[in-house]
Design a protein around this motif. Sequence first.
Motif, PDB file in Angstrom:
ATOM      1  N   UNK A  58       9.371   3.676   9.582  1.00 52.22           N
ATOM      2  CA  UNK A  58       8.157   3.616  10.401  1.00 52.22           C
ATOM      3  C   UNK A  58       8.485   3.298  11.854  1.00 52.22           C
ATOM      4  N   UNK A  59       9.327   2.305  12.050  1.00 57.47           N
ATOM      5  CA  UNK A  59       9.607   1.841  13.410  1.00 57.47           C
ATOM      6  C   UNK A  59      10.610   2.736  14.132  1.00 57.47           C
ATOM      7  N   UNK A  60      11.736   3.057  13.478  1.00 52.88           N
ATOM      8  CA  UNK A  60      12.844   3.701  14.176  1.00 52.88           C
ATOM      9  C   UNK A  60      12.928   5.216  14.010  1.00 52.88           C
ATOM     10  N   UNK A  61      12.606   5.722  12.848  1.00 53.64           N
ATOM     11  CA  UNK A  61      12.753   7.157  12.610  1.00 53.64           C
ATOM     12  C   UNK A  61      11.533   7.923  13.099  1.00 53.64           C
ATOM     13  N   UNK A  62      10.353   7.491  12.685  1.00 49.07           N
ATOM     14  CA  UNK A  62       9.134   8.222  13.016  1.00 49.07           C
ATOM     15  C   UNK A  62       8.362   7.610  14.178  1.00 49.07           C
ATOM     16  N   UNK A  63       8.755   6.398  14.604  1.00 46.29           N
ATOM     17  CA  UNK A  63       8.089   5.698  15.711  1.00 46.29           C
ATOM     18  C   UNK A  63       6.565   5.753  15.549  1.00 46.29           C
ATOM     19  N   UNK A  65       2.823   4.189  14.675  1.00 45.38           N
ATOM     20  CA  UNK A  65       1.987   3.009  14.866  1.00 45.38           C
ATOM     21  C   UNK A  65       0.723   3.153  14.033  1.00 45.38           C
ATOM     22  N   UNK A  66       0.351   2.060  13.398  1.00 45.47           N
ATOM     23  CA  UNK A  66      -0.878   2.053  12.611  1.00 45.47           C
ATOM     24  C   UNK A  66      -2.041   1.683  13.515  1.00 45.47           C
ATOM     25  N   UNK A  67      -3.181   2.298  13.244  1.00 40.39           N
ATOM     26  CA  UNK A  67      -4.380   1.995  14.039  1.00 40.39           C
ATOM     27  C   UNK A  67      -4.895   0.587  13.753  1.00 40.39           C
ATOM     28  N   UNK A  68      -4.810   0.191  12.490  1.00 41.91           N
ATOM     29  CA  UNK A  68      -5.274  -1.131  12.074  1.00 41.91           C
ATOM     30  C   UNK A  68      -4.629  -1.457  10.732  1.00 41.91           C
ATOM     31  N   UNK A  69      -4.969  -2.605  10.178  1.00 41.60           N
ATOM     32  CA  UNK A  69      -4.366  -3.052   8.927  1.00 41.60           C
ATOM     33  C   UNK A  69      -4.652  -2.087   7.781  1.00 41.60           C
ATOM     34  N   UNK A  71      -5.236   1.109   7.898  1.00 40.55           N
ATOM     35  CA  UNK A  71      -4.425   2.315   8.104  1.00 40.55           C
ATOM     36  C   UNK A  71      -2.972   2.053   7.710  1.00 40.55           C
ATOM     37  N   UNK A  72      -2.478   0.875   8.029  1.00 38.62           N
ATOM     38  CA  UNK A  72      -1.119   0.511   7.642  1.00 38.62           C
ATOM     39  C   UNK A  72      -0.956   0.439   6.132  1.00 38.62           C
ATOM     40  N   UNK A  73      -1.948  -0.116   5.462  1.00 40.27           N
ATOM     41  CA  UNK A  73      -1.902  -0.199   4.001  1.00 40.27           C
ATOM     42  C   UNK A  73      -1.951   1.193   3.395  1.00 40.27           C
ATOM     43  N   UNK A  74      -2.831   2.043   3.915  1.00 41.27           N
ATOM     44  CA  UNK A  74      -2.906   3.430   3.413  1.00 41.27           C
ATOM     45  C   UNK A  74      -1.581   4.159   3.630  1.00 41.27           C
ATOM     46  N   UNK A  75      -0.964   3.957   4.782  1.00 42.77           N
ATOM     47  CA  UNK A  75       0.330   4.601   5.059  1.00 42.77           C
ATOM     48  C   UNK A  75       1.392   4.125   4.080  1.00 42.77           C
ATOM     49  N   UNK A  76       1.427   2.818   3.811  1.00 45.99           N
ATOM     50  CA  UNK A  76       2.403   2.293   2.869  1.00 45.99           C
ATOM     51  C   UNK A  76       2.152   2.831   1.459  1.00 45.99           C
ATOM     52  N   UNK A  77       0.888   2.905   1.061  1.00 45.09           N
ATOM     53  CA  UNK A  77       0.564   3.452  -0.267  1.00 45.09           C
ATOM     54  C   UNK A  77       0.962   4.927  -0.367  1.00 45.09           C
ATOM     55  N   UNK A  78       0.702   5.706   0.676  1.00 45.79           N
ATOM     56  CA  UNK A  78       1.104   7.113   0.679  1.00 45.79           C
ATOM     57  C   UNK A  78       2.629   7.231   0.661  1.00 45.79           C
ATOM     58  N   UNK A  79       3.302   6.376   1.411  1.00 45.92           N
ATOM     59  CA  UNK A  79       4.764   6.333   1.411  1.00 45.92           C
ATOM     60  C   UNK A  79       5.277   6.033   0.003  1.00 45.92           C
ATOM     61  N   UNK A  80       4.601   5.110  -0.675  1.00 47.30           N
ATOM     62  CA  UNK A  80       4.981   4.750  -2.041  1.00 47.30           C
ATOM     63  C   UNK A  80       4.757   5.922  -2.989  1.00 47.30           C
ATOM     64  N   UNK A  81       3.635   6.610  -2.858  1.00 53.37           N
ATOM     65  CA  UNK A  81       3.351   7.775  -3.709  1.00 53.37           C
ATOM     66  C   UNK A  81       4.405   8.860  -3.484  1.00 53.37           C
ATOM     67  N   UNK A  82       4.773   9.098  -2.239  1.00 55.59           N
ATOM     68  CA  UNK A  82       5.812  10.095  -1.952  1.00 55.59           C
ATOM     69  C   UNK A  82       7.144   9.675  -2.573  1.00 55.59           C
ATOM     70  N   UNK A  83       7.305   8.376  -2.724  1.00 57.14           N
ATOM     71  CA  UNK A  83       8.543   7.869  -3.310  1.00 57.14           C
ATOM     72  C   UNK A  83       8.596   7.950  -4.828  1.00 57.14           C
ATOM     73  N   UNK A  84       7.480   8.252  -5.476  1.00 58.67           N
ATOM     74  CA  UNK A  84       7.484   8.305  -6.943  1.00 58.67           C
ATOM     75  C   UNK A  84       8.437   9.384  -7.462  1.00 58.67           C
ATOM     76  N   UNK A  85       8.363  10.571  -6.884  1.00 52.75           N
ATOM     77  CA  UNK A  85       9.259  11.652  -7.330  1.00 52.75           C
ATOM     78  C   UNK A  85      10.710  11.311  -7.012  1.00 52.75           C
ATOM     79  N   UNK A  86      10.929  10.749  -5.845  1.00 49.00           N
ATOM     80  CA  UNK A  86      12.311  10.419  -5.482  1.00 49.00           C
ATOM     81  C   UNK A  86      12.816   9.233  -6.292  1.00 49.00           C
ATOM     82  N   UNK A  87      11.915   8.350  -6.688  1.00 47.91           N
ATOM     83  CA  UNK A  87      12.313   7.254  -7.571  1.00 47.91           C
ATOM     84  C   UNK A  87      12.707   7.796  -8.940  1.00 47.91           C
ATOM     85  N   UNK A  88      12.013   8.823  -9.392  1.00 43.42           N
ATOM     86  CA  UNK A  88      12.383   9.445 -10.671  1.00 43.42           C
ATOM     87  C   UNK A  88      13.800  10.013 -10.601  1.00 43.42           C
ATOM     88  N   UNK A  89      14.158  10.596  -9.466  1.00 43.49           N
ATOM     89  CA  UNK A  89      15.527  11.114  -9.279  1.00 43.49           C
ATOM     90  C   UNK A  89      16.517   9.955  -9.353  1.00 43.49           C
TER      91      UNK A  89
END
Length: 132
Positions: A58-63, A65-69, A71-89
Amino acid sequence: MSASRLVIFYALFAGLSILANIGFQKLSLIAYSGPFSVLFSVVVGTAVGLIVKFALDKIWIFRYRHRDLSHGIRSFLLYTVMGLATTAIFWGFEFGANAIYHSEPTRFTGGVIGLVIGYIVKYRLDKRFVFA
């Protein structure tokens, strides 16, 4: 950021996340050696690696910024969902190595291989869906 710097930083951060993941797996195994200790250690390591990688990406690769808390939680949840397939790998390689070789070093090696493959896939997913 140039493409070559991006690859270097992403690989460095993936390495840090892998170290955090495997390190916390080892600490979990030291702290608890009862039933399901391997599964418990993998879940703990995965959670720690996820949080470390999210913050670094979030900070270094994509730079990003969340609009508010919320939005930050939604971003983390979406990041986690995207990680489900990669976690399976990752889990597939780690548990597969454990099932074949029945040793901690090969299980961790399988985990590292799975994490590397997973992080390559995850970058594409995050770039397109999480930090767009």
